[in-house]
Design a protein around this motif. Sequence first.
Motif, short mmCIF file in Angstrom:
data_model
loop_
_atom_site.label_atom_id
_atom_site.label_comp_id
_atom_site.label_asym_id
_atom_site.label_seq_id
_atom_site.Cartn_x
_atom_site.Cartn_y
_atom_site.Cartn_z
N ALA A 319 -16.76 39.53 0.90
CA ALA A 319 -18.09 38.91 0.92
C ALA A 319 -19.10 39.72 0.13
O ALA A 319 -18.98 40.94 -0.01
CB ALA A 319 -18.57 38.74 2.37
N SER A 320 -20.12 39.01 -0.36
CA SER A 320 -21.22 39.64 -1.08
C SER A 320 -22.50 38.87 -0.80
O SER A 320 -22.46 37.67 -0.53
CB SER A 320 -20.94 39.63 -2.59
OG SER A 320 -22.04 40.14 -3.32
N GLY A 321 -23.63 39.55 -0.86
CA GLY A 321 -24.90 38.89 -0.73
C GLY A 321 -25.36 38.34 -2.08
O GLY A 321 -24.92 38.78 -3.14
N TYR A 322 -26.25 37.35 -2.02
CA TYR A 322 -26.92 36.87 -3.24
C TYR A 322 -28.37 36.60 -2.90
O TYR A 322 -28.74 36.49 -1.73
CB TYR A 322 -26.22 35.63 -3.81
CG TYR A 322 -26.41 34.36 -2.99
CD1 TYR A 322 -27.48 33.50 -3.22
CD2 TYR A 322 -25.50 34.01 -2.00
CE1 TYR A 322 -27.65 32.35 -2.49
CE2 TYR A 322 -25.66 32.85 -1.25
CZ TYR A 322 -26.73 32.02 -1.51
OH TYR A 322 -26.90 30.87 -0.78
N GLY A 323 -29.21 36.54 -3.93
CA GLY A 323 -30.62 36.33 -3.65
C GLY A 323 -31.45 36.36 -4.90
O GLY A 323 -30.93 36.31 -6.02
N THR A 324 -32.76 36.46 -4.70
CA THR A 324 -33.71 36.46 -5.81
C THR A 324 -34.51 37.74 -5.80
O THR A 324 -34.78 38.31 -4.74
CB THR A 324 -34.68 35.26 -5.69
OG1 THR A 324 -35.34 35.32 -4.43
CG2 THR A 324 -33.93 33.95 -5.80
N ARG A 350 -17.92 38.78 -6.61
CA ARG A 350 -19.05 39.52 -7.20
C ARG A 350 -19.68 38.72 -8.33
O ARG A 350 -20.91 38.61 -8.43
CB ARG A 350 -18.57 40.88 -7.70
CG ARG A 350 -19.66 41.71 -8.35
CD ARG A 350 -19.07 42.94 -8.99
NE ARG A 350 -18.51 43.85 -8.00
CZ ARG A 350 -17.64 44.82 -8.29
NH1 ARG A 350 -17.23 44.99 -9.55
NH2 ARG A 350 -17.20 45.63 -7.35
N ALA A 351 -18.85 38.15 -9.20
CA ALA A 351 -19.38 37.41 -10.35
C ALA A 351 -20.15 36.17 -9.93
O ALA A 351 -21.25 35.90 -10.42
CB ALA A 351 -18.23 37.04 -11.29
#
Length: 362
Positions: A319-324, A350-351
């Motif tokens: 798992a990975s986080g994403y955001g702005t 990740r990509a």
Amino acid sequence: MSEERRLAVLRAIVEDYVHTREPVGSRVLTERHGLGVSPATIRNDMAALEEAGYIAQPHTSAGRIPTDKGYRLFVDRLAEVRPLNNPQRRAIETFLSEAIDLDDVLGRAGRLIAQLTGQVAVVQYPSLRLSGLRHLELVPVGGARLLVVVITDTGRVEQRFLDVGAGPGAEPAVVTVDSPAGPAPDPSALDEGTLGELRARLNAAAAGKRLDDLPDAFARVVAGVDPTLAPLARGIADLVVDTLGAQREERIVLAGTANLARAEMRFEQGLSPVLEALEEQVVLLGLLTELASEPGTGVGVRIGHENRLDGLAETSVVASGYGTDGDTVAILGSIGPTRMDYPGTIASVRAVARYLSRVLPS
């Protein structure tokens, strides 16, 4: 040298087992990997690895397979995560950038991860708790009825109707989108000048703030407007806060569940426990959140029994986080058997997380 060689043997066992799905023997290791030592030495190394709990022998006459502990050592010290190539990166960016709205972009992200990994993809909708308010719009829709539209900085849109009370200073009443209109009080409170002033004040108060901070910011707006407008301002502010509070249950997108049924997945306890665990969305999101917050490369990995869900005891979660603007607002990940391609899965997750962060509304 002996320690380095044993780690090389473990890496070879993991890579072969992931590729062939068959227990790995010393002769195969000697023939395929050029370890520079005899089969007898490799057998001694395998015995040491087995004694340490990194590999196990599933059957008396079989070779060895990695254990959860062995996979953990492989991920932490041995796996070489190679970035995706340029055509793959361009394809991801193009596919995500063609999305028409937030639902579409998250659905595309889930399908991408499922296709790249051949496993299950989990994509969390941006958390309202971690989002900011990009814009608040107030639209009169006839009589004394007002449509309140809330747009978060991650693209989520919520809208509700508000019935303004009869006469200046009267308290407004909240109605749902499906509710019939109430009696039509004096619509003078909904003139464009009044709404424009309230819209500007509320948007200015919300600028740069997370949704958890809005009640205090809006309270200052209510206190600062003309007393005749205070009930309307309070009604709008309360509606926005209540609407977002009611939407706190987090939503996720699941993609690629059918991949679990492929023959090469082979879960010893069967597929049902895994499918049941995927339905435990609250617990699943908690696991993903823990993973994404772990220090390191930005990608967290839980292997086998490290997972808190019994149904995921034969799976690994990446798992990975994403955001702005560098802030994590949600999580995405991939779930598959412990015998997964860890470097490939880590690179894919990740990509997609990075490109999803780029195409989110800013």
